[in-house]
Design a protein around this motif. Structure first.
Motif, PDB file in Angstrom:
ATOM      1  N   ARG A   1      41.981  46.749  30.569  1.00 43.17           N
ATOM      2  CA  ARG A   1      41.913  48.040  31.271  1.00 43.17           C
ATOM      3  C   ARG A   1      40.465  48.445  31.497  1.00 43.17           C
ATOM      4  N   HIS A   2      39.615  48.182  30.518  1.00 43.13           N
ATOM      5  CA  HIS A   2      38.193  48.507  30.672  1.00 43.13           C
ATOM      6  C   HIS A   2      37.602  47.746  31.857  1.00 43.13           C
ATOM      7  N   GLN A   3      37.897  46.468  31.964  1.00 40.71           N
ATOM      8  CA  GLN A   3      37.397  45.672  33.081  1.00 40.71           C
ATOM      9  C   GLN A   3      37.939  46.181  34.405  1.00 40.71           C
ATOM     10  N   LEU A   4      39.181  46.606  34.411  1.00 39.08           N
ATOM     11  CA  LEU A   4      39.766  47.130  35.648  1.00 39.08           C
ATOM     12  C   LEU A   4      39.089  48.424  36.075  1.00 39.08           C
ATOM     13  N   ARG A   5      38.710  49.275  35.113  1.00 39.22           N
ATOM     14  CA  ARG A   5      37.987  50.500  35.475  1.00 39.22           C
ATOM     15  C   ARG A   5      36.641  50.161  36.109  1.00 39.22           C
ATOM     16  N   LEU A   6      35.956  49.160  35.573  1.00 41.38           N
ATOM     17  CA  LEU A   6      34.680  48.736  36.157  1.00 41.38           C
ATOM     18  C   LEU A   6      34.904  48.188  37.563  1.00 41.38           C
TER      19      LEU A   6
END
Length: 111
Positions: A57-62
């Motif tokens: 999810r963190h990578q998707l936010r980036l």
């Protein structure tokens, strides 16, 4: 019923839960865009045992932030640099806030 360790991973922002296709769908971009972000080293997906990319999810936010910038006309490499710097700033601000909190707690403890 899932074990406690599996349930805990579902809440982990860094757990690589999303396949390339699902990640691209959530970001609203083609898989090639996610691969380009990987090549630019903004995000580094985890690989499954079969070699498939998995995103957190963190990578998707980036990726979403980078996509916003690209959609506004920012070149991909510049967008990745901006997102990377925003991420570093956010981490530094969190660290500073934690230090301030600890200092305040220490001062209160000495009264």
């Amino acid at each position: 019923m899932p074990s406690e360790s599996v349930a805990g991973r579902l809440d982990d922002d860094h757990f690589p839960a999303y396949t390339m296709g699902r990640a691209a769908e959530l970001v609203g971009a083609a898989p090639a865009f996610l691969r380009a972000l990987g090549e630019a080293r903004l995000i580094t997906p985890t690989r499954s045992e079969g070699g498939h990319r998995r995103y957190s999810r963190h990578q998707l936010r980036l990726a979403v932030r980078a996509r916003e910038l690209v959609d506004q006309g920012t070149p991909l490499d510049a967008a990745c640099r901006i997102v990377s710097l925003e991420e570093r700033l956010e981490r530094a601000e969190r660290a500073n806030e934690e230090l301030r909190r600890r200092e305040a707690d220490a001062v209160r403890g000495h009264r």
